[in-house]
Design a protein around this motif. Sequence first.
Motif, PDB file in Angstrom:
ATOM      1  N   HIS A 285       0.814  -1.221   0.000  1.00 37.99           N
ATOM      2  CA  HIS A 285       0.000   0.000   0.000  1.00 37.99           C
ATOM      3  C   HIS A 285       0.846   1.270   0.000  1.00 37.99           C
ATOM      4  CE1 HIS A 285      -3.822  -2.135   0.774  1.00 37.99           C
ATOM      5  NE2 HIS A 285      -3.086  -2.952   1.509  1.00 37.99           N
ATOM      6  N   GLN A 286       2.156   1.137  -0.062  1.00 37.65           N
ATOM      7  CA  GLN A 286       2.993   2.321   0.089  1.00 37.65           C
ATOM      8  C   GLN A 286       2.840   3.308  -1.066  1.00 37.65           C
ATOM      9  OE1 GLN A 286       7.027   1.063   0.872  1.00 37.65           O
ATOM     10  NE2 GLN A 286       6.573   0.547   3.016  1.00 37.65           N
ATOM     11  N   ASP A 287       2.690   2.827  -2.281  1.00 32.15           N
ATOM     12  CA  ASP A 287       2.527   3.748  -3.408  1.00 32.15           C
ATOM     13  C   ASP A 287       1.257   4.574  -3.247  1.00 32.15           C
ATOM     14  OD1 ASP A 287       4.858   2.879  -4.564  1.00 32.15           O
ATOM     15  OD2 ASP A 287       3.884   1.529  -5.998  1.00 32.15           O
ATOM     16  N   GLU A 288       0.175   3.931  -2.798  1.00 32.71           N
ATOM     17  CA  GLU A 288      -1.086   4.637  -2.609  1.00 32.71           C
ATOM     18  C   GLU A 288      -0.956   5.720  -1.535  1.00 32.71           C
ATOM     19  OE1 GLU A 288      -5.671   3.649  -1.079  1.00 32.71           O
ATOM     20  OE2 GLU A 288      -4.075   2.138  -0.939  1.00 32.71           O
ATOM     21  N   VAL A 289      -0.347   5.373  -0.416  1.00 34.94           N
ATOM     22  CA  VAL A 289      -0.214   6.326   0.684  1.00 34.94           C
ATOM     23  C   VAL A 289       0.754   7.446   0.304  1.00 34.94           C
ATOM     24  CG1 VAL A 289       0.567   6.605   3.068  1.00 34.94           C
ATOM     25  CG2 VAL A 289      -0.812   4.615   2.420  1.00 34.94           C
ATOM     26  N   LYS A 290       1.820   7.105  -0.406  1.00 35.66           N
ATOM     27  CA  LYS A 290       2.771   8.128  -0.837  1.00 35.66           C
ATOM     28  C   LYS A 290       2.107   9.157  -1.744  1.00 35.66           C
ATOM     29  CE  LYS A 290       7.246   8.660  -3.173  1.00 35.66           C
ATOM     30  NZ  LYS A 290       8.374   7.936  -3.820  1.00 35.66           N
ATOM     31  N   LEU A 291       1.299   8.688  -2.683  1.00 38.24           N
ATOM     32  CA  LEU A 291       0.587   9.597  -3.580  1.00 38.24           C
ATOM     33  C   LEU A 291      -0.361  10.497  -2.796  1.00 38.24           C
ATOM     34  CD1 LEU A 291      -0.116  10.523  -6.446  1.00 38.24           C
ATOM     35  CD2 LEU A 291      -1.817   8.686  -6.537  1.00 38.24           C
ATOM     36  N   ALA A 292      -1.066   9.917  -1.842  1.00 36.36           N
ATOM     37  CA  ALA A 292      -1.997  10.701  -1.038  1.00 36.36           C
ATOM     38  C   ALA A 292      -1.266  11.715  -0.163  1.00 36.36           C
ATOM     39  CB  ALA A 292      -2.838   9.763  -0.167  1.00 36.36           C
ATOM     40  N   PHE A 293      -0.081  11.331   0.323  1.00 36.83           N
ATOM     41  CA  PHE A 293       0.699  12.268   1.136  1.00 36.83           C
ATOM     42  C   PHE A 293       1.022  13.519   0.341  1.00 36.83           C
ATOM     43  CE2 PHE A 293       4.722  14.141   2.343  1.00 36.83           C
ATOM     44  CZ  PHE A 293       4.629  14.260   3.716  1.00 36.83           C
ATOM     45  N   TRP A 294       1.564  13.366  -0.859  1.00 38.74           N
ATOM     46  CA  TRP A 294       1.991  14.533  -1.630  1.00 38.74           C
ATOM     47  C   TRP A 294       0.813  15.328  -2.161  1.00 38.74           C
ATOM     48  CZ3 TRP A 294       6.392  16.456  -0.698  1.00 38.74           C
ATOM     49  CH2 TRP A 294       7.452  15.633  -0.313  1.00 38.74           C
ATOM     50  N   GLU A 295      -0.349  14.679  -2.291  1.00 41.53           N
ATOM     51  CA  GLU A 295      -1.546  15.422  -2.691  1.00 41.53           C
ATOM     52  C   GLU A 295      -1.961  16.433  -1.636  1.00 41.53           C
ATOM     53  OE1 GLU A 295      -4.342  12.346  -3.520  1.00 41.53           O
ATOM     54  OE2 GLU A 295      -3.764  12.161  -5.643  1.00 41.53           O
ATOM     55  N   CYS A 296      -1.508  16.251  -0.406  1.00 37.96           N
ATOM     56  CA  CYS A 296      -1.818  17.212   0.652  1.00 37.96           C
ATOM     57  C   CYS A 296      -1.117  18.549   0.428  1.00 37.96           C
ATOM     58  CB  CYS A 296      -1.411  16.655   2.018  1.00 37.96           C
ATOM     59  SG  CYS A 296      -2.357  15.217   2.558  1.00 37.96           S
ATOM     60  N   PHE A 297      -0.015  18.554  -0.298  1.00 37.35           N
ATOM     61  CA  PHE A 297       0.806  19.763  -0.413  1.00 37.35           C
ATOM     62  C   PHE A 297       0.987  20.262  -1.845  1.00 37.35           C
ATOM     63  CE2 PHE A 297       2.196  17.146   3.170  1.00 37.35           C
ATOM     64  CZ  PHE A 297       1.960  18.017   4.222  1.00 37.35           C
ATOM     65  N   ASP A 298       0.725  19.426  -2.824  1.00 39.91           N
ATOM     66  CA  ASP A 298       0.928  19.812  -4.216  1.00 39.91           C
ATOM     67  C   ASP A 298      -0.318  20.480  -4.790  1.00 39.91           C
ATOM     68  OD1 ASP A 298       3.469  18.787  -4.158  1.00 39.91           O
ATOM     69  OD2 ASP A 298       2.956  16.904  -5.150  1.00 39.91           O
ATOM     70  N   ASP A 299      -0.100  21.344  -5.777  1.00 39.96           N
ATOM     71  CA  ASP A 299      -1.184  21.938  -6.581  1.00 39.96           C
ATOM     72  C   ASP A 299      -2.219  22.644  -5.715  1.00 39.96           C
ATOM     73  OD1 ASP A 299      -0.024  20.851  -8.923  1.00 39.96           O
ATOM     74  OD2 ASP A 299      -0.999  18.927  -8.523  1.00 39.96           O
ATOM     75  N   ILE A 300      -1.756  23.411  -4.756  1.00 38.10           N
ATOM     76  CA  ILE A 300      -2.652  24.238  -3.942  1.00 38.10           C
ATOM     77  C   ILE A 300      -2.842  25.571  -4.654  1.00 38.10           C
ATOM     78  CG2 ILE A 300      -2.848  25.508  -1.760  1.00 38.10           C
ATOM     79  CD1 ILE A 300      -1.509  23.171  -0.371  1.00 38.10           C
ATOM     80  N   ASP A 301      -4.081  25.904  -4.967  1.00 36.91           N
ATOM     81  CA  ASP A 301      -4.384  27.116  -5.725  1.00 36.91           C
ATOM     82  C   ASP A 301      -4.614  28.332  -4.843  1.00 36.91           C
ATOM     83  OD1 ASP A 301      -4.225  25.785  -8.175  1.00 36.91           O
ATOM     84  OD2 ASP A 301      -6.319  25.133  -8.055  1.00 36.91           O
TER      85      ASP A 301
END
Length: 433
Positions: A285-301
């Motif tokens: 599950h690490q790829d899934e959690v890693k993607l979700a982690f970076w979604e918290c900080f990336d592409d903030i408008d």
Amino acid sequence: MPSRVSPIDRIRAEIDDRFGDPNLDLAEALEDVARLSVRLALQTVLEEEVTEFLGRDRYQRHDSTGEDVHRGSRNGHSNLTIKTTSGPVTLDRPKLRGCHERFTSKLFGKRVTRTKPLEALVISAWVRGLSDRDVKAMLAEALGSDAALSPSTVSRICRRLKDDFEVWKKRDLSDFELDYLFLDGSHFRMHADARAEPVLVAYGVGPDGKPVLLHVAAGGTESTDAWADFCEDMVKRGLRSPLFVASDGNQGLINAVETTWGRALRQRCLIHRSRNVIAKVPVEHQDEVKLAFWECFDDIDADPGQDAVDEAKRRIGRFATRFRGQFPSAVDAMEVDTAALCSHLRLPREHWRRVRHTNLIERTFGETRRRVKVIGRLPGENTCLTLVWAVLERASAGWNGVTATPVTAAYLTRLRADLYDPPSPDLTPMPLT
């Protein structure tokens, strides 16, 4: 007329040009560190040998006694290509004329075209204590006893690196205007019968957007006292208060930062945090959690500042809701010190991705450890610090800074005023009686 620019100066100019490229990849830069360092050191050896043979420096007509030693002179250079583990390296082999006897390089002899042993000149100077004897022994072992350098040549080469570091670590820092400060440490074995100990490193980025290495020192431990002494040393040498400080989650380091620069924005390295979170998740599950982690900080408008921070915190909340049932330990790790995970979002948007981690230091530390792992332990604290400094100082020339514009400069000036010179609260005047 021969060129007044020496081969050594040309190599240094090439290094400056190479590492001045803002798009240079760090891994590629580190490979060039090895190749160009070898080339510079070997060229220095050749020039030193000629200086010793003639008894005078380049463009000097007589030695210190006023007499010609070999009555010869330099007469240009010829190309000499050496095979190295990093690829072929071309040197300018000095040519002489009018000498009473023939000049032959003791380092290269007549038929040396391989450099694994020649690279020992640089590597042994780093990892074997910068000892004249060790450098000579390494070369003699690799090339034969006839290839040994003279004591004076070896001494000059080895002493130069140590002396440069001694001057560098005591230099005045008051001329550095600092917006961003990055702190990190890595462990090396440097004392006999002792565990690995931390080497502490600081680098900063100023208003011009360019990174500069500021400090390298042994820590003994990564305690609050060790980090506080490290930070205080820079302050005593004139370092101005930074606007923003990025570090990992070491509590001693955090305590020292809050004590020394309590008004600065404090950022937890997002790469360190991501690893902490992912390490608590099964591999599947690490790829899934890693993607979700970076979604918290990336592409903030949202606009930089509190709006962007609030948006990141909402995303962290959604991350926690999504994974708390499956991976509660990962969520607990994610929710520690969340305010410091979002500090970079208070800065200009153009700088967000660049300043939210300390990865440049960490990656270069990894390269340093790779280069010395074969010897297990560095022979003493001074050698270890000189090695780390030499690698970081050269690699830092290739680190990408941040985009500096009049708009970002004005933004950071306002932010600094808010942090360090907040307006006084309104005072209601007492009625007159």
